[in-house]
Design an enzyme around this catalytic site. Structure first.
Site, PDB file in Angstrom:
ATOM      1  CG  HIS A 167      -0.313  -0.143   2.649  1.00 13.13           C
ATOM      2  ND1 HIS A 167       0.145  -1.338   3.204  1.00 13.13           N
ATOM      3  CD2 HIS A 167      -0.090   0.829   3.476  1.00 13.13           C
ATOM      4  CE1 HIS A 167       0.806  -1.143   4.202  1.00 13.13           C
ATOM      5  NE2 HIS A 167       0.529   0.284   4.532  1.00 13.13           N
ATOM      6  CG  HIS A 169       1.475   5.409   4.345  1.00 13.48           C
ATOM      7  ND1 HIS A 169       0.432   5.474   5.119  1.00 13.48           N
ATOM      8  CD2 HIS A 169       1.805   4.293   4.059  1.00 13.48           C
ATOM      9  CE1 HIS A 169       0.860   3.922   5.537  1.00 13.48           C
ATOM     10  NE2 HIS A 169       1.509   3.465   5.136  1.00 13.48           N
TER      11      HIS A 169
END
Length: 181
Positions: A167, A169
């Protein structure tokens, strides 16, 4: 002045924005109390949070290869609610529940395909990696931070990766400092 070998921090969490000083009581009898400026107090408070974050990252790393659905898989499946910022057929972007900036959005691939961390990226992942970066740009546009934002990928326990589902940010809405971390 003798060195202080250990101390305990007494703080009132409700008054963190009001009080500019915190009292620290030293275990050494030659020192009863002294005051630390607010920025030092913040640093001391972060030490505990950092240690907790590091411990959690190590636990997450130990459990990373179990194959169980991650919290992100559950968010993608809409089993866990989230505040979705952007979604397409390959990517989901949603607000972080523990934001580190006024804008803090996580961008995740909908299908892990073995991509639990960046170090496991293979040539077959090039397309999704590009889509994640493009989605980060779209998120920045939606959030009104296109003129200044940061994209971060934590890889492994030493980077405090806490969810083993790759993922990004997307951070912004304030002046970013350098060096990061």
């Amino acid at each position: 002045m003798a060195a202080v070998t250990s101390f305990s921090l007494f703080r009132n969490c409700a008054a963190t924005t009001v009080r500019a000083f915190v009292t620290v009581k030293a275990s050494n009898p030659n020192f009863t109390t002294f005051l630390l400026p607010l920025h030092s107090r913040r640093s001391l408070c972060r030490v505990s949070a950092t240690n907790d974050e590091e411990a959690a990252a190590k636990v997450a790393a130990a459990n990373a290869n179990g194959g169980a659905p991650t919290i992100f898989d559950k968010i993608i499946a809409k089993e866990i609610p989230s505040s979705i910022v952007y979604e397409d057929d390959k990517v989901l972007a949603f607000r972080d529940i523990n934001p580190q900036a006024p804008v803090h959005v996580l961008v995740v691939p909908k299908f892990r395909d073995g991509l639990t961390e960046l170090r496991k990226a293979e040539l077959r992942h090039v397309e999704i990696l590009g889509q994640l970066l493009h989605a980060a740009k779209i998120v920045a546009e939606i959030e009104g931070i296109l003129d200044g934002f940061r994209v971060v990928i934590n890889n492994g326990p030493e980077a405090c990766q806490s969810v083993y589902h790759l993922h990004l940010h997307v951070l912004g809405g304030r002046q970013m400092k350098w060096p990061a971390g």
